[in-house]
Design an enzyme around this catalytic site. Structure first.
Site, mmCIF file in Angstrom:
data_model
loop_
_atom_site.group_PDB
_atom_site.id
_atom_site.type_symbol
_atom_site.label_atom_id
_atom_site.label_comp_id
_atom_site.label_asym_id
_atom_site.label_seq_id
_atom_site.Cartn_x
_atom_site.Cartn_y
_atom_site.Cartn_z
ATOM 1 N N LYS A 1 76.180 60.223 129.512
ATOM 2 C CA LYS A 1 77.151 59.576 130.404
ATOM 3 C C LYS A 1 78.406 60.440 130.475
ATOM 4 O O LYS A 1 78.858 60.965 129.448
ATOM 5 C CB LYS A 1 77.479 58.172 129.879
ATOM 6 C CG LYS A 1 78.382 57.371 130.822
ATOM 7 C CD LYS A 1 78.625 55.946 130.311
ATOM 8 C CE LYS A 1 79.458 55.132 131.291
ATOM 9 N NZ LYS A 1 79.713 53.747 130.821
ATOM 10 N N SER B 1 78.681 49.893 134.158
ATOM 11 C CA SER B 1 79.171 51.151 134.670
ATOM 12 C C SER B 1 78.244 52.342 134.384
ATOM 13 O O SER B 1 78.356 53.368 135.048
ATOM 14 C CB SER B 1 80.541 51.451 134.061
ATOM 15 O OG SER B 1 80.420 51.639 132.659
ATOM 16 N N SER C 1 78.114 47.249 130.138
ATOM 17 C CA SER C 1 77.740 48.459 130.879
ATOM 18 C C SER C 1 76.521 49.223 130.380
ATOM 19 O O SER C 1 76.100 50.174 131.033
ATOM 20 C CB SER C 1 78.921 49.421 130.921
ATOM 21 O OG SER C 1 79.792 49.008 131.931
#
Ligand code: GLN
Length: 488
Positions: A76, A151, A175
Site C-alpha cells: 500500500k 481505503s 480499510s
C-alpha cells in the site's frame, strides 16, 4: 502461476519449478495487462523488483529461504519505501521519495518478499471506495463499474484480480476488512500495537494498524508472521512475543463459542449479505461451534465517535504537510502564510480538507470537552461492551459491510452514507481489537465478507476460525473473470 496461493508458490520456488525472477516477471506482466482496467497501482518498480527476485533466488539456492522468500507482493502506498515514491494517494506527496523504509517494509524485505510496486488508495487513507485518490479510482475486479472498497482498494483489487498472491493494507476504521469483503478476499487487521506503525504515514494514530491481504487465511498467517512484532521505534508497539500464526490453523472448532451482536443484523443490512452470513454461520454450526446472541449496546456510538476521533487526530498529523519541509509546494508564494495556505489548498483533496476542518473544530478551545473528550468517553463504553461480550464468547461474527460493492460515484457526494459503509468495522478500531474479513458467498454476483472479531492478540484464533471455514467452503477460491472486467 497467478492462480496459485502464496503457500503453493512458495513450494514451487523451493522445488525449482520456477524462479522468483520468472514469477515476478509473470506478476509484472499481469499488472501491466490489467492496469487500464483496475488502476490498482500508483507505482510499479520493474527493475528493482527483478533485482530483489534474483537476490531471493540466490537465497533459495543456498537454503536460506523462508516461506515469503521470492514471493511478489504489492505494498500500500502509505508505507515509506526508500528510493521509491510514497504518495499516500495524494497530490501532496506526489513528489515524495522517502529516505527510509517503514518497519513493515523492512521486515518484508528481510523475509525476502519481493515488492513489485505501490498500490492505489484513498487519499491519506480517508475513504471507503478508493474514489478520493489523486490517482483516480480503482475498479472492482468483479465488476468494473463498482468500487473495490477503501481505503486499501488497490491492494485488495490486486489480490482479487490475481496480480499478486498477497499485499499489505492499513485499517483505521475498516480499510483492510471492507475492501477485502467487497473484493472477495481475506484481510486481517491485527490488534492495535501488534504491527509497527513506524514509517507508515499517520492518519489517526490511535486507530491505524497495518495488516495483510491474501486469498486464504493460511497465506494471511504467513504474512502476519513477517509483519508483526515489537518495534522500539513505535512507542505504541507492544512488547510481547510473537504467536505462532500457522501452528494452530487446524485446531478443531468443536465447542467454539461464537457471539452474534443483535445490533449487527438490524436495519440497513442488505438482505443478500444477511443471507450469505446466515449460511456461513450454519457452516460453523456444522463444525461444532455454539452460536449465541450477544449485545453490544453502544454500537450506534461507533460511527459518530470515530468521526470525531479520526478527524481530530488527522488534523494534527497532517499539519506537517506545510509546503516547507517536504511534499507539494505552491509556486511563487507572496509570503509565508500564502505559501502554507496555497500549498495545503492545492495539495489536499476535498475529503482530506473536510476532515482537517472537522478535526480542527473539534479540538478548538471551548469545544474540546464537548467533542473530543466526549468521544473518548464513548470510546471507552464501546470497548467495555466488547470486554463483556468476550466473557461469554470466543469470537464475534457478523457482516463486514452492510452491502456488497456499490457503484462508482454512488456515494461520493454523500459523505454520511459513505461513512456508514464502515458501521460494523469501526468499533473494532476504537477498541483496538483484531478483526478479519473472509469471503462468504455472493449477492447478485458480488462477493460478501464475513467479519470475525477476536479478543486482544487473538489473531491466531481468528486465523484458525477462518482457515477451518476455508477448508469446508470454496468461496475464497472463486475468481473474477477480470480479463473481461464484467460480471462472470
Ligand atoms: N472508511 C473509513 C474512513 O474513511 C476508514 C478508513 C481507514 O480505515 N483508513 O475514515
Amino acid at each position: 502461476m497467478h492462480h496459485k496461493t502464496l503457500v503453493e508458490l512458495s513450494a514451487g520456488l523451493r522445488q525449482g519449478e520456477y524462479s522468483s525472477e520468472e514469477l515476478t516477471r509473470a506478476c509484472l506482466d499481469r499488472v501491466a495487462a490489467l492496469h487500464k482496467q483496475l488502476n490498482s497501482f500508483i507505482t510499479v518498480i520493474e527493475e528493482q523488483a527483478l533485482q530483489a527476485a534474483r537476490h531471493a533466488d540466490a537465497r533459495i539456492r543456498t537454503g536460506d529461504a523462508g516461506p515469503l522468500t521470492g514471493i511478489p507482493y504489492a505494498h500500500k502506498d502509505i508505507f515509506c519505501t526508500r528510493g521509491v515514491k510514497t504518495s499516500c494517494g495524494s497530490r501532496m506527496l506526489d513528489n515524495f521519495i522517502a529516505p527510509y523504509d517503514a518497519t513493515v517494509t523492512q521486515q518484508l524485505n528481510t523475509a525476502g518478499a519481493v515488492m513489485i510496486g505501490k498500490t492505489n488508495m484513498d487519499e491519506f487513507a480517508m475513504g471507503s471506495s478508493n474514489e478520493t485518490s489523486f490517482y483516480g479510482p480503482v475498479t472492482n475486479p468483479w465488476d468494473s463499474e463498482t468500487v473495490p472498497g477503501g481505503s486499501s482498494g488497490g491492494s485488495a483489487a490486486a489480490v482479487a484480480a490475481r496480480l499478486v498472491p498477497v499485499s499489505t493494507g492499513t485499517d483505521t476504521g475498516g480499510s483492510i476488512r471492507q475492501p477485502a469483503a467487497l473484493c472477495g478476499i481475506t484481510g486481517l487487521k491485527p490488534t492495535y500495537g501488534r504491527v509497527s506503525r513506524y514509517g507508515m504515514i499517520a492518519f489517526a494514530s490511535s486507530l491505524d494498524q497495518a495488516g495483510p491481504f491474501a486469498r486464504t487465511a493460511e497465506d494471511a498467517a504467513l504474512m502476519l508472521g513477517a509483519m508483526a512484532g515489537f518495534d522500539p521505534r513505535d512507542s505504541t508497539s507492544v512488547e510481547r512475543a510473537l504467536d505462532d500464526y500457522t501452528g494452530g490453523l487446524e485446531h478443531t472448532l468443536q465447542g467454539l463459542k461464537i457471539g452474534l451482536p443483535e445490533q449487527y443484523f438490524g436495519e440497513g443490512l442488505d438482505s443478500g449479505v444477511a443471507a450469505a452470513v446466515e449460511a456461513a454461520l450454519d457452516e460453523y454450526r456444522r463444525m461444532g461451534a455454539v452460536i449465541t446472541e450477544i449485545t453490544l449496546p453502544n454500537s450506534q456510538l461507533a460511527v459518530p465517535t470515530y468521526y470525531v476521533v479520526a478527524p481530530a487526530e488527522c488534523s494534527s498529523n497532517l499539519s506537517r504537510f506545510d509546503g516547507v519541509r517536504f511534499g507539494y509546494r505552491a509556486r511563487d508564494p507572496a509570503d509565508l502564510e500564502n505559501l502554507y495556505m496555497r500549498s495545503r489548498g492545492e495539495g489536499f483533496g476535498a475529503e482530506v480538507k473536510r476532515r482537517i476542518m472537522i478535526g480542527t473544530y473539534a479540538l478548538s478551545a471551548g469545544y474540546y470537552d464537548a467533542y473530543y473528550l466526549k468521544a473518548q468517553q464513548a470510546r471507552r463504553l464501546i470497548r467495555e461492551d466488547f470486554m463483556r461480550a468476550f466473557e461469554q464468547v470466543d469470537v464475534i461474527m457478523g457482516p463486514t459491510s452492510p452491502s456488497a460493492a456499490f457503484r462508482l460515484g454512488e456515494k461520493s457526494d454523500d459523505p454520511v452514507t459513505m461513512y456508514l459503509s464502515d458501521i460494523y468495522t469501526i468499533a473494532v478500531n476504537l477498541a483496538g481489537l483484531p478483526g478479519m474479513s473472509i469471503p462468504a458467498g455472493f449477492t447478485k454476483d458480488m462477493p460478501v465478507g464475513l467479519h470475525l472479531i477476536g479478543n486482544y492478540f487473538e489473531e491466531a484464533r481468528l486465523l484458525n476460525v477462518a482457515h477451518k471455514y476455508q477448508q469446508v467452503t470454496d468461496w475464497h477460491t472463486r475468481q473474477p473473470s477480470n480479463e473481461r472486467g464484467r460480471r462472470p
